[in-house]
Design a protein around this motif. Structure first.
Motif, PDB file in Angstrom:
ATOM      1  N   UNK A 157       3.331  -5.742   1.734  1.00 26.09           N
ATOM      2  CA  UNK A 157       3.800  -7.128   1.639  1.00 26.09           C
ATOM      3  C   UNK A 157       5.312  -7.177   1.454  1.00 26.09           C
ATOM      4  N   UNK A 158       5.854  -6.372   0.552  1.00 34.29           N
ATOM      5  CA  UNK A 158       7.302  -6.371   0.325  1.00 34.29           C
ATOM      6  C   UNK A 158       8.055  -5.969   1.594  1.00 34.29           C
ATOM      7  N   UNK A 159       7.573  -4.923   2.246  1.00 34.53           N
ATOM      8  CA  UNK A 159       8.230  -4.462   3.476  1.00 34.53           C
ATOM      9  C   UNK A 159       8.185  -5.541   4.554  1.00 34.53           C
ATOM     10  N   UNK A 160       7.053  -6.222   4.667  1.00 34.38           N
ATOM     11  CA  UNK A 160       6.897  -7.248   5.706  1.00 34.38           C
ATOM     12  C   UNK A 160       7.773  -8.465   5.427  1.00 34.38           C
ATOM     13  N   UNK A 161       7.901  -8.830   4.166  1.00 32.14           N
ATOM     14  CA  UNK A 161       8.728  -9.973   3.796  1.00 32.14           C
ATOM     15  C   UNK A 161      10.207  -9.616   3.722  1.00 32.14           C
ATOM     16  N   UNK A 162      10.520  -8.315   3.633  1.00 29.37           N
ATOM     17  CA  UNK A 162      11.898  -7.889   3.452  1.00 29.37           C
ATOM     18  C   UNK A 162      12.434  -8.270   2.092  1.00 29.37           C
ATOM     19  N   UNK A 163      11.578  -8.156   1.066  1.00 30.22           N
ATOM     20  CA  UNK A 163      11.993  -8.545  -0.278  1.00 30.22           C
ATOM     21  C   UNK A 163      11.630  -7.453  -1.278  1.00 30.22           C
ATOM     22  N   UNK A 164      11.988  -7.691  -2.519  1.00 33.80           N
ATOM     23  CA  UNK A 164      11.734  -6.756  -3.605  1.00 33.80           C
ATOM     24  C   UNK A 164      10.765  -7.373  -4.612  1.00 33.80           C
ATOM     25  N   UNK A 165      10.175  -6.560  -5.483  1.00 30.17           N
ATOM     26  CA  UNK A 165       9.226  -7.098  -6.465  1.00 30.17           C
ATOM     27  C   UNK A 165       9.794  -8.231  -7.311  1.00 30.17           C
ATOM     28  N   UNK A 166      11.077  -8.165  -7.625  1.00 33.31           N
ATOM     29  CA  UNK A 166      11.675  -9.197  -8.476  1.00 33.31           C
ATOM     30  C   UNK A 166      11.857 -10.525  -7.755  1.00 33.31           C
ATOM     31  N   UNK A 167      11.632 -10.547  -6.437  1.00 32.38           N
ATOM     32  CA  UNK A 167      11.807 -11.776  -5.660  1.00 32.38           C
ATOM     33  C   UNK A 167      10.571 -12.661  -5.632  1.00 32.38           C
ATOM     34  N   UNK A 168       9.442 -12.171  -6.129  1.00 36.51           N
ATOM     35  CA  UNK A 168       8.200 -12.926  -5.995  1.00 36.51           C
ATOM     36  C   UNK A 168       7.615 -13.309  -7.346  1.00 36.51           C
ATOM     37  N   UNK A 169       6.824 -14.341  -7.308  1.00 36.90           N
ATOM     38  CA  UNK A 169       5.924 -14.714  -8.407  1.00 36.90           C
ATOM     39  C   UNK A 169       4.520 -14.499  -7.875  1.00 36.90           C
ATOM     40  N   UNK A 170       3.767 -13.577  -8.483  1.00 38.49           N
ATOM     41  CA  UNK A 170       2.428 -13.282  -7.972  1.00 38.49           C
ATOM     42  C   UNK A 170       1.381 -13.988  -8.823  1.00 38.49           C
ATOM     43  N   UNK A 171       0.427 -14.619  -8.147  1.00 32.50           N
ATOM     44  CA  UNK A 171      -0.569 -15.481  -8.788  1.00 32.50           C
ATOM     45  C   UNK A 171      -1.968 -14.955  -8.480  1.00 32.50           C
ATOM     46  N   UNK A 172      -2.758 -14.739  -9.528  1.00 30.60           N
ATOM     47  CA  UNK A 172      -4.124 -14.246  -9.321  1.00 30.60           C
ATOM     48  C   UNK A 172      -5.003 -14.600 -10.510  1.00 30.60           C
ATOM     49  N   UNK A 173      -6.300 -14.656 -10.233  1.00 25.64           N
ATOM     50  CA  UNK A 173      -7.288 -14.843 -11.303  1.00 25.64           C
ATOM     51  C   UNK A 173      -7.879 -13.513 -11.757  1.00 25.64           C
ATOM     52  N   UNK A 174      -7.351 -12.399 -11.229  1.00 23.65           N
ATOM     53  CA  UNK A 174      -7.897 -11.081 -11.561  1.00 23.65           C
ATOM     54  C   UNK A 174      -6.805 -10.137 -12.034  1.00 23.65           C
ATOM     55  N   UNK A 175      -6.977  -9.609 -13.238  1.00 21.32           N
ATOM     56  CA  UNK A 175      -6.079  -8.557 -13.699  1.00 21.32           C
ATOM     57  C   UNK A 175      -6.350  -7.262 -12.954  1.00 21.32           C
ATOM     58  N   UNK A 176      -7.618  -6.919 -12.761  1.00 19.23           N
ATOM     59  CA  UNK A 176      -7.972  -5.603 -12.209  1.00 19.23           C
ATOM     60  C   UNK A 176      -7.522  -5.453 -10.762  1.00 19.23           C
ATOM     61  N   UNK A 177      -7.714  -6.479  -9.964  1.00 20.45           N
ATOM     62  CA  UNK A 177      -7.352  -6.391  -8.556  1.00 20.45           C
ATOM     63  C   UNK A 177      -5.856  -6.606  -8.318  1.00 20.45           C
ATOM     64  N   UNK A 178      -5.227  -7.430  -9.129  1.00 20.72           N
ATOM     65  CA  UNK A 178      -3.876  -7.872  -8.816  1.00 20.72           C
ATOM     66  C   UNK A 178      -2.841  -7.619  -9.900  1.00 20.72           C
ATOM     67  N   UNK A 179      -3.038  -8.202 -11.066  1.00 20.39           N
ATOM     68  CA  UNK A 179      -1.935  -8.305 -12.012  1.00 20.39           C
ATOM     69  C   UNK A 179      -1.573  -6.985 -12.672  1.00 20.39           C
ATOM     70  N   UNK A 180      -2.529  -6.088 -12.850  1.00 16.83           N
ATOM     71  CA  UNK A 180      -2.194  -4.762 -13.375  1.00 16.83           C
ATOM     72  C   UNK A 180      -1.323  -4.004 -12.374  1.00 16.83           C
TER      73      UNK A 180
END
Length: 221
Positions: A157-180
């Motif tokens: 996703x970062x490579x495709x968007x041409x951005x870095x982790x600090x550029x996004x706000x990630x939203x999820x209802x799952x810690x295990x799949x996403x937020x961890x």
């Protein structure tokens, strides 16, 4: 303090689209699993689906059928391929949680919205069409050749968007799949949508909201 990211990135199934796997399993296996054991049966189903995401990429149909095959083996049930197929075929018919269209409408014209989903390209477009908001990009596990929680999915996703982790706000209802994993890869800004899919853990440094209606406030809108 509000956050104004370059992109808001979302998990789809469970967070935006209402996940129906447990509902389908509860109905399908009602005549084979005693009512007092159904919750454990559903927990095992969830665990096998998660475990199947951890290896090399495989088509979601294969992943799902492998999960059900393992579930049936554990519970000493006959695996029926036609039943397993119903789960895969049902995914594109699932609509959003009731709070999603209005919640997304508050932010969609202000900050580009992106989906990163454990999905096949052939499935997800029908679900996204029901969300009621435009998305800048939709990325799938099929494109990334990896399922979340693997970091490879986020890297894609970062490579495709041409951005870095600090550029996004990630939203999820799952810690295990996403937020961890989001925390591990350096996404500082995270939102946990507490839909009751699993316990939270504040150590992962997220903002918690009850539904997507609360997201506008997080980004100062």
């Amino acid at each position: 303090m509000s956050i104004r990211p370059k992109y808001i990135t979302f998990d789809c199934y469970g967070t935006l689209t209402r996940m129906r796997m447990a509902d389908m399993a509860r109905e399908m296996f009602a005549d084979r699993i005693p009512a007092d054991r159904m919750e454990q049966f559903l927990a095992d189903f969830s665990a096998y689906r998660f475990d199947e995401c951890l290896g090399d990429w495989q088509p979601y149909e294969t992943l799902l059928k492998n999960s059900i095959r393992r579930l049936c083996r554990k519970w000493k049930l006959q695996y029926i391929d036609a039943e397993a197929q119903q789960y895969y075929d049902g995914v594109p018919t699932w609509g959003p949680h009731a709070d999603v269209p209005a919640g997304l409408a508050k932010i969609a014209d202000k900050i580009p919205l992106v989906i990163l989903s454990n999905a096949m390209d052939s499935q997800i477009q029908k679900n996204v069409a029901m969300l009621g908001a435009p998305f800048h990009r939709i990325y799938t596990a099929q494109q990334a050749q990896a399922y979340k929680p693997r970091l490879q999915a986020f890297e894609f996703m970062f490579d495709s968007l041409g951005c870095n982790p600090e550029d996004v706000l990630h939203v999820s209802s799952s810690l295990r799949y996403d937020l961890m994993s989001a925390d591990d890869i350096g996404i500082v800004n995270k939102v946990f949508v507490n839909r009751g899919h699993g316990p939270g853990c504040p150590a992962y440094r997220y903002t918690e909201i009850a539904d997507i209606g609360g997201l506008a406030g997080v980004v100062g809108l």
